[in-house]
Motif scaffolding. Structure first.
Motif: not given
Length: 958
Positions: A45-57, A210-219
């Protein structure tokens, strides 16, 4: 009786009482009989971690995260059964979008990338326009601006990673073609406010991510290359019909996974064209048949060159510190060549005559649909337009965990956007000689109700370089110049600082966020306007052969070809420039400054099956307008700069509640007070006065001692306050699998006010009376009180609607359809303004009663195919029209069909990671059409076609 049948009957009975009607009931009945194995488990039920906008996530961090194929984070909800097939490609993008929608407390729509650098459409605006209740407006064939729920584009705010974006538009609307889709991983559209996000819009908020590199987790290195062909282009020989686009993205992190980076580059070199006709106006000339009396035919070619760069540096050395730095840059160059002809077919001009007219009754009015016209003087046009936009954005976000329950967040951002345009138009005609040497011609015409009008049988050759010369050929002594040069310049900058504090409590109130945001915005617009005059006393002369290019064909309208030449190369040899002195010129320059302080608080609610949030924002608004005020009516006028300021406060409460009916179905309710800042050109402090010296002329005239009011003016209104509204939303969602869901949403918006042009009282004390005031008798009283015609806040109205969206994997019904799927939506919106506002505005700009989008796809064993169709009914648009002013034509129903096929080589292939794709946009070559009213009958005004756009490309990821 089976459980499934009972469920269907129960839903059908409920439909009799449900305000959504049988349609909503039917889709949920269909959902009820889908195989139960398709039903997803209850999401967190928590707000989506996919919501990575800087003012919210950063303020609503999730406790557990997983990563999708494209780097978007998702909630770690219980997974599907282990035998569930893992989806990829387009189905994966649908699944990611559904997850974002499901796990957000607000009512949102989303679109995500299939792979790095690959959103579902070539244009980000087209991708957004496929979402429920959202429609795009085409400008020159491109989807450029959007309307959410039928509201004007300015009612929607646009963010990049949660941060406000500057716009180079004349108002506030962000033009999405400045954002390469290849550099975005997802887009989330908020339809209900979140009190934790400053700068929410009245109709909605679009967050580009845009993409978050640490969440992506690989080269990963991803490369996309596509060639482009403009079918039907090339009418102007000096413009291309072949182009291309490409992008490269590099994502990596250090071995500890504490420092990650991504950098992406996208290049676009895209040709496009417009075949254009316009029917100016009709006249009966004292008879009963309406005859077309003015027309134009133009062939336009465009070349769009865009370079975009995106970079992110993300650092998370521990669980207590998380820092992200984002950079974004886009340079967009647009080059346009426009050639064609325009003329009057008017009996009052050059003794023009109609003959052999065939008429048809349309809507109870008689119109001439074919015939012959004599004594026309076509004006040939060679125009050259240039536009450069430069966008820059930078933002830093820091999240600092102060203790187990308290987190502090700081976000700093800056965005700038500037535009420099040059509109250069010139006139030519048949015959040489002194100024206003004019040669008449005759032609046959045929005017269809839908399609290009046909003008055939001209007796003169308008491509003959020995006979077609430079010079003004307009009737009644001409237009007063041989060309125009207009150069609008727009610049906007937005700086913001956002501070927030989150405290977790547990229990019903799980946590509370409080914060403050300060945003400074500055926007300026200036316009350079020059009249162009031919040298040598405006003598009409032919073009030197060195500047000629192949003639431009207007055969789509039956007219043949017209003269074409390289205008920029020839310009200085033929024309003198003179500053335009029209007083209206001084009404186009202005500057607006806004300082907004937003205090916010939000409490997140977690009470069993009930969850959501309640919040409030207090927005303290300071605005200042710079402009020019004219203090007399002479030419050139006496002008003086002026600056006017105002201040006010808005309090905006919001509520988002979700009740989980079961593991797959949930009910949403949202209510809020919302606002949208006024259009900036409406806020200008400019004033153009007028003095009616003939106020006492005529019968009965003025009597001694009578008070008269000769003063009036037009201009802007620096005291404008925002559009304000209250809204409620009710939604029912069903989630049936990774890429399967059904949703129905209804909404009602009460517009507390609306901005439209009104006659306002104004005191003209201090303005000197013009010399012509002497014609007013001396024995009357000349009052300084008059009227100012300007935008003002007036009574509002309402907007209401219903939206239905669905995504279905047909393989869940039967294995025979494995790989096939469908996603789509339909929305109906109804709106009404107060009588006074409606008399000035008519329909809401951007309001289409019906909007629907349908996409069918097949995706299996590396093969992908899909076709997407979108429709919006007629609406009042917003375009740049005559004299670089905004115009609001009525745009007829718009239909678009796009399709693509592709193949991605499997992992066990020597070509693993390689994909090939063929994409066709505007498959139906759908026209752009506007209409206007002639004696109560809607008649075709503008008709344009853009041709198909073909894209063939390769993608490679390793």
């Amino acid at each position: 009786m089976s459980t499934e049948v009972k469920s269907v009957l129960s839903v059908k009975r409920a439909a009799r009482r449900c305000p959504f009607g049988l349609t909503a009931a039917s889709v949920f009945a269909f959902a009820a009989i889908l195989p139960t194995s398709a039903v997803a488990q209850e999401a967190g039920s928590a707000k989506s971690p996919g919501d990575h906008s800087q003012s919210t996530d950063a303020r609503i961090a999730a406790k557990a995260k997983t990563t999708t194929a494209d780097g978007n984070e998702q909630s770690s909800a219980p997974t599907e059964p282990s035998n569930e097939i893992v989806v990829t490609g387009f189905r994966q993008s649908i699944a990611n979008a559904i997850d974002l929608k499901r796990s957000n407390d607000s009512i949102v729509e989303a679109v995500t990338a299939e792979e790095i650098g690959k959103l579902p459409d070539a244009s980000i605006a087209e991708s957004i326009a496929r979402l429920p209740g959202i429609a795009a407006q085409r400008v020159g064939g491109r989807a450029e601006i959007i309307s959410v729920r039928g509201f004007p584009p300015a009612f929607t705010n646009v963010l990049l990673n949660g941060r406000v974006q500057a716009s180079s538009n004349y108002n506030r609307a962000v033009e999405f073609d400045q954002y390469p889709s290849e550099l975005l991983s997802s887009v989330v559209v908020y339809k209900t406010p979140d009190a934790d996000i400053s700068s929410m819009g009245l109709a909605g908020t679009v967050d580009l991510r845009t993409i978050r590199p640490l969440a992506y987790g690989k080269r990963t290195i991803a490369v996309n290359i596509r060639g482009q062909y403009d079918e039907g282009g090339g009418r102007n020989a000096d413009m291309p019909k072949w182009g291309g686009r490409g992008s490269i993205s590099y994502i990596d992190q250090n071995k500890d996974g504490t420092l990650g980076w991504v950098i992406g580059y996208a290049h676009l070199d895209a040709p496009s064209h417009t075949d254009h006709t316009k029917n100016w106006f009709y006249d009966t000339y004292g008879g009963t048949t309406n005859l077309l009396s003015g027309q134009e035919v133009f062939a336009t070619n465009n070349r769009d060159i865009r370079d975009g760069v995106m970079a992110t540096l993300e650092w998370q050395p521990s669980d207590t510190v998380h820092s992200t730095l984002d950079l974004y840059y886009s340079r967009f160059k647009q080059r346009t060549i426009n050639r064609g002809a325009q003329w009057y077919s008017d009996q009052y001009v050059d003794d023009g005559t109609f003959s052999n007219v065939q008429s048809q009754t349309i809507g109870g009015t008689d119109f001439g649909v074919s015939g012959h016209f004599d004594n026309a003087v076509p004006i040939i046009r060679n125009d050259n337009n240039r536009r450069d936009d430069e966008l820059f954005a930078i933002g830093w976000n820091g999240e600092f965990k102060m203790d187990d329950r308290t987190t502090f967040v700081a976000d700093l951002s800056y965005s700038s956007n500037k535009r420099d345009e040059t509109y250069l138009e010139t006139y030519q005609g048949y015959g040489a000689g002194p100024y206003q040497t004019r040669t008449t011609d005759g032609y046959d015409f045929s005017i269809p109700q839908n399609g290009f009008p046909q003008f055939t049988g001209f007796g003169l050759d308008y491509a003959d370089a020995s006979q077609v010369t430079l010079g003004d050929r307009a009737p009644w002594g001409g237009w007063g110049h041989d060309g125009l040069l207009k150069s609008p310049h727009v610049k906007e900058s937005v700086g913001a600082i956002d501070l927030g504090l989150k405290r977790e409590f547990g229990g019903v109130i799980s946590d509370i966020d409080i914060g403050i945001n300060y945003t400074h915005r500055r926007k300026t617009k200036t316009v350079t306007e020059l009249d162009l005059f031919l040298k040598n006393d405006r003598e009409q002369v032919p073009i030197d052969p060195q500047y000629l290019v192949s003639p431009t064909s207007l055969d789509f309208a039956g007219m043949g070809s017209v003269l074409a030449f390289n205008l920029p190369a020839a310009f200085s040899n033929y024309y003198d420039e003179v500053q335009l002195q029209d007083i209206n010129h001084f009404d186009k320059a202005w500057g607006i400054t806004e300082d907004l302080v937003t205090l916010r608080a939000k409490a997140n609610i977690r009470a069993g099956k009930l969850h959501g949030n309640v919040g409030v924002q207090a927005v303290i608004e300071n605005q200042s307008s710079d402009g020019l005020r004219i203090f007399d009516t002479t030419s050139p006028p006496t002008i003086s700069p002026v600056q006017i300021s105002d201040r006010y406060t808005d309090v905006l409460p919001s509520l988002n509640l979700i009740y989980d009916l079961n593991s797959a179905m949930r009910l949403r309710f949202a209510a809020a007070k919302v606002m949208a800042r006024p259009n900036m050109d409406d806020m200008r402090a400019n004033l153009l006065p007028s003095f009616n010296s003939s106020v006492c002329a005529g019968s009965p005239g003025c009597t001694p001692g009578q008070e008269v009011h000769p003063w009036s003016a037009s201009g802007g209104n620096p005291y404008l306050q925002p559009w304000r509204a209250k809204e409620i939303n009710l939604a029912l969602d069903w989630y049936g699998g990774k890429a399967t869901y059904i949703s129905v949403t209804s909404f009602y918006v009460w517009l507390d006010n609306y901005i439209y042009t009104q006659a306002l009282p104004y005191d003209f004390t201090g303005l000197p009376e013009p010399a012509t005031a002497s014609s007013i008798p001396s024995n009357v009283i000349v009052s300084p009180e008059g009227t100012l015609t300007a935008p003002a806040n007036g009574q509002g109205g309402y907007a209401r609607g219903i939206e239905m969206s669905a995504s279905l994997e047909f393989g869940k019904l039967t294995r025979l359809l494995d790989g096939f799927g469908f996603t789509g939506s339909v929305a109906y919106t109804d709106a009404s303004l107060d009588k006074a506002a409606a008399s000035q505005v008519g329909n809401l700009p951007g309001l289409s009663d019906w909007v629907y989008n349908l996409t069918g796809y097949y995706e299996k064993n590396g093969f992908q195919a899909r076709a997407s169709y979108r429709y919006r009914s007629g609406f009042k648009g917003e375009v740049v029209s005559l004299f670089t002013n905004l115009g609001y034509p009525y745009i007829l129903a718009d239909k678009q069909l796009d399709a693509q096929i592709g193949y991605t080589f499997p992992d066990n292939s020597n070509l693993a990671g390689l994909g090939v794709q063929l994409q066709v946009s505007n498959v139906l070559n759908s026209p752009y059409r506007t209409s206007y009213t002639v004696n109560g009958t809607q008649m075709l005004e503008t008709y344009e076609e853009y041709g198909r756009e073909w894209l063939l490309g390769l993608s490679y990821k390793f």
